[in-house]
Structure formats: structure tokens, C-alpha cells
Design a protein around this motif. Structure first.
Motif, PDB file in Angstrom:
ATOM      1  N   PRO A  40      99.595 -41.223  81.527  1.00 42.81           N
ATOM      2  CA  PRO A  40     100.634 -41.695  80.610  1.00 42.81           C
ATOM      3  C   PRO A  40     100.081 -42.689  79.594  1.00 42.81           C
ATOM      4  O   PRO A  40      99.008 -43.269  79.786  1.00 42.81           O
ATOM      5  CB  PRO A  40     101.644 -42.371  81.538  1.00 42.81           C
ATOM      6  N   LYS A  41     100.848 -42.890  78.527  1.00 44.79           N
ATOM      7  CA  LYS A  41     100.492 -43.857  77.494  1.00 44.79           C
ATOM      8  C   LYS A  41     100.310 -45.228  78.130  1.00 44.79           C
ATOM      9  O   LYS A  41     101.107 -45.650  78.973  1.00 44.79           O
ATOM     10  CB  LYS A  41     101.602 -43.899  76.449  1.00 44.79           C
ATOM     11  N   GLY A  42      99.248 -45.905  77.738  1.00 42.72           N
ATOM     12  CA  GLY A  42      98.983 -47.236  78.260  1.00 42.72           C
ATOM     13  C   GLY A  42      98.028 -47.261  79.443  1.00 42.72           C
ATOM     14  O   GLY A  42      97.664 -48.320  79.920  1.00 42.72           O
ATOM     15  N   VAL A  43      97.617 -46.083  79.927  1.00 39.20           N
ATOM     16  CA  VAL A  43      96.653 -46.010  81.026  1.00 39.20           C
ATOM     17  C   VAL A  43      95.374 -45.386  80.478  1.00 39.20           C
ATOM     18  O   VAL A  43      95.397 -44.286  79.939  1.00 39.20           O
ATOM     19  CB  VAL A  43      97.186 -45.182  82.214  1.00 39.20           C
ATOM     20  N   THR A  44      94.271 -46.114  80.598  1.00 43.63           N
ATOM     21  CA  THR A  44      92.977 -45.659  80.091  1.00 43.63           C
ATOM     22  C   THR A  44      92.076 -45.297  81.260  1.00 43.63           C
ATOM     23  O   THR A  44      91.950 -46.062  82.217  1.00 43.63           O
ATOM     24  CB  THR A  44      92.309 -46.773  79.258  1.00 43.63           C
ATOM     25  N   TRP A  45      91.451 -44.151  81.166  1.00 39.80           N
ATOM     26  CA  TRP A  45      90.534 -43.641  82.200  1.00 39.80           C
ATOM     27  C   TRP A  45      89.119 -44.091  81.886  1.00 39.80           C
ATOM     28  O   TRP A  45      88.654 -43.962  80.767  1.00 39.80           O
ATOM     29  CB  TRP A  45      90.607 -42.116  82.203  1.00 39.80           C
ATOM     30  N   HIS A  76     102.559 -51.913  77.450  1.00 39.49           N
ATOM     31  CA  HIS A  76     103.391 -50.707  77.497  1.00 39.49           C
ATOM     32  C   HIS A  76     104.425 -50.849  78.610  1.00 39.49           C
ATOM     33  O   HIS A  76     104.362 -50.192  79.648  1.00 39.49           O
ATOM     34  CB  HIS A  76     102.528 -49.460  77.708  1.00 39.49           C
ATOM     35  N   VAL A  77     105.376 -51.729  78.392  1.00 41.83           N
ATOM     36  CA  VAL A  77     106.419 -51.999  79.379  1.00 41.83           C
ATOM     37  C   VAL A  77     107.446 -50.864  79.334  1.00 41.83           C
ATOM     38  O   VAL A  77     107.892 -50.451  78.265  1.00 41.83           O
ATOM     39  CB  VAL A  77     107.103 -53.354  79.085  1.00 41.83           C
ATOM     40  N   LYS A 128     109.298 -40.689  83.920  1.00 46.86           N
ATOM     41  CA  LYS A 128     108.329 -39.924  83.134  1.00 46.86           C
ATOM     42  C   LYS A 128     106.908 -40.438  83.385  1.00 46.86           C
ATOM     43  O   LYS A 128     105.969 -39.664  83.556  1.00 46.86           O
ATOM     44  CB  LYS A 128     108.678 -40.018  81.643  1.00 46.86           C
ATOM     45  N   TRP A 129     106.745 -41.772  83.427  1.00 45.22           N
ATOM     46  CA  TRP A 129     105.442 -42.388  83.681  1.00 45.22           C
ATOM     47  C   TRP A 129     104.928 -41.986  85.068  1.00 45.22           C
ATOM     48  O   TRP A 129     103.781 -41.588  85.233  1.00 45.22           O
ATOM     49  CB  TRP A 129     105.561 -43.908  83.570  1.00 45.22           C
TER      50      TRP A 129
END
Length: 69
Positions: A41-46, A13-14, A23-24
Motif C-alpha cells: 500500500p501507499k506509504g510502505v516502502t520495500w 500516510h495516516v 484497503k491498506w
């Protein structure tokens, strides 16, 4: 707060421009203020959160996950 989050950042997710970067970063700021994984944000998993005084679920953790840094 002394909480630490376990997050995975997907390098696929560049961010393509400054607008996406801002936004990120704002999404990350909102997450850090609340701890609500829905705000990531999109591309970050908890994966989880722990208090600094709790044992690290990773066993012998990398620097930053142990209780001294």
C-alpha cells in the motif's frame, strides 16, 4: 516460507477511516501472500527480503530480525 521483509512505514500516510484501513490491510495481505513489492500500500516502502537462515543485512538487528525470533 520463512522469509522476512525489510519495510519502512511512512507515518505521514495516516488512514482516515475504516474503509481506508481495510484497503491498506488487504494490500498488506496480498503482499504477504506473494512477496511482490508492487502490491504494498501507499506509504510502505520495500527495502528487501531475506530467508530466516540468511545473515541480517542490518548487522546486529533489533528483535525479530535475528534468526532466533
Amino acid at each position: 516460507m520463512s522469509n522476512r521483509s525489510m519495510l519502512e512505514i511512512n507515518h505521514d500516510h495516516v488512514l482516515r477511516n475504516d474503509e481506508e484501513l481495510l484497503k491498506w490491510a488487504k494490500s498488506m495481505q496480498h503482499y504477504l501472500s506473494s512477496g511482490d513489492p508492487k502490491l504494498l500500500p501507499k506509504g510502505v516502502t520495500w527495502f528487501g527480503m531475506r530467508h530466516h537462515s540468511s545473515e541480517c543485512p542490518l548487522g546486529k538487528p533489533p528483535r525479530g530480525w535475528h534468526n532466533q525470533g
